[in-house]
Design an enzyme around this catalytic site. Structure first.
Site, PDB file in Angstrom:
ATOM      1  N   ASP A  13      44.933  27.365  25.127  1.00 29.49           N
ATOM      2  CA  ASP A  13      45.952  27.750  24.130  1.00 29.49           C
ATOM      3  C   ASP A  13      46.673  29.043  24.509  1.00 29.49           C
ATOM      4  O   ASP A  13      47.131  29.783  23.634  1.00 29.49           O
ATOM      5  CB  ASP A  13      45.332  27.908  22.726  1.00 29.49           C
ATOM      6  N   HIS A  43      49.332  20.535  24.801  1.00 24.64           N
ATOM      7  CA  HIS A  43      50.300  21.538  25.265  1.00 24.64           C
ATOM      8  C   HIS A  43      51.530  21.455  24.374  1.00 24.64           C
ATOM      9  O   HIS A  43      52.029  20.372  24.097  1.00 24.64           O
ATOM     10  CB  HIS A  43      50.700  21.278  26.725  1.00 24.64           C
TER      11      HIS A  43
END
EC number: 6.3.4.4
Length: 337
Positions: A13, A43
């Protein structure tokens, strides 16, 4: 030209999708290849206010002139892959290595049904761990065995290496982050395989001599989803005061937030063989930096932080993200390399 690999330096992340998209648009690769575990990592890319969350297709899909390849080391969920192909309209560009192992419904059930994986480890429940077990036992199905994938099969190492031999640029993206590596992460609270740049290169069939650059992505305030050690974790109330509330792309679970960890970042950069570092979330560090695209316009606080990062990781910071949009970035590669 050779290949550039982009990987996460913390626990995932970090904003790799944004960095991949920027490098793709500026450096124009002929191929964007994806390594990593599988659809357990999401993503996110934001362009002109529109958000895209992808789990299988490389996040560089936003650059429309590149082929999108998924390496043999990546687990493929055919349903997720085909859904993203349709949603993103990339059927003419997206290909899967014919040797990719397949995630079946039984793997997802085993993942979600395991008390050890779901309660203790905090798995995403996408079936990756059990599918990798089958792969190690040599009983997993491969992409070539799935009729629905027959139009999307490729020999990824062949295509990638031919492009490099022809002097073309190839961009390789990893998933998750260093802290989740099966070998080097916070074991046992890790994913089911290695996530370092070396492993990502292996996933797509690229030898170390073909790699020119490794960009490791860190965020100002590291985060992690699920259980496991997090030495610099801050209380949720503190994160809320700073205006940092985040949720995982795949699980929707709230992310744990921490302060910058220079020691961990240095080790991560070392093992990944970083040649450059990208920093994201500078606008969270100082709201006055939101949307800034020039180094000179960063605040003294932000500049001091970047200088501290360079001191910690001993590698130049070449890309600085100042917001979620693709254009909200400072690119210092020409000045620093």
């Amino acid at each position: 030209m050779g290949a550039t690999i982009i990987v996460g330096g913390f626990w995932g992340d970090e904003g790799k999708g944004k960095i991949v998209a920027h490098v793709a648009h500026s450096d124009k690769p002929v191929i964007i290849a994806r390594g990593g575990v599988g659809p357990n990592a999401g993503h996110t890319v934001e362009i002109d206010g529109q958000k895209f969350g992808v789990r299988m297709i490389p996040s560089g899909f936003v650059y429309k002139d590149a082929k999108l390849l998924i390496g043999a080391g990546v687990l493929v969920n055919p349903e997720v892959f085909l859904k993203e192909v349709e949603l993103l309209k990339v059927g003419d560009r997206a290909r899967v290595d014919y040797r990719c192992a397949i995630i079946e419904p039984k793997h997802i059930e085993a993942d979600k049904g395991s008390e050890h994986l779901s309660k203790k480890i905090g798995t995403t429940g996408t079936g990756c761990g059990p599918a990798n077990v089958d792969r190690v036992n040599r009983v997993a199905k491969q992409a070539k065995d799935i009729p629905e994938l027959k139009d999307y099969l490729a020999d990824v190492p062949l295509e990638v290496n031919q492009a490099i031999e022809n002097g073309q640029f190839v961009l390789i993206e990893g998933s998750q982050g260093f802290g989740l590596s099966l070998y080097y992460g916070t074991y046992p609270y890790v994913t089911s395989k290695d996530t370092t740049a070396s492993a990502i290169a292996s996933d797509v069939g690229v030898g170390p001599t073909r790699v020119d650059d490794v960009i490791v992505v860190f965020k100002c305030f590291p985060t992690r989803v699920g259980a496991g050690p997090f030495p610099t974790e801050m209380p949720q109330e503190e994160a809320e005061k700073l205006g940092i509330v985040e949720y995982g792309t795949v699980t929707g679970r709230r992310r744990r937030i921490g302060y910058w960890d220079g020691e961990f970042a240095r080790y991560s950069a070392m093992v990944n063989g970083a040649t450059q570092v990208a920093i994201t979330g500078v606008d969270k560090l100082d709201k006055e930096c939101y949307g800034v695209t020039e180094w000179e316009k960063l605040t003294p606080k932000a500049k001091k932080f970047i200088e501290q990062v360079e001191e910690d990781v001993r590698v130049p910071v070449t890309l600085i993200s100042t917001g979620p949009e693709l254009k909200q970035i400072i690119d210092l590669r020409k000045e620093k390399l």
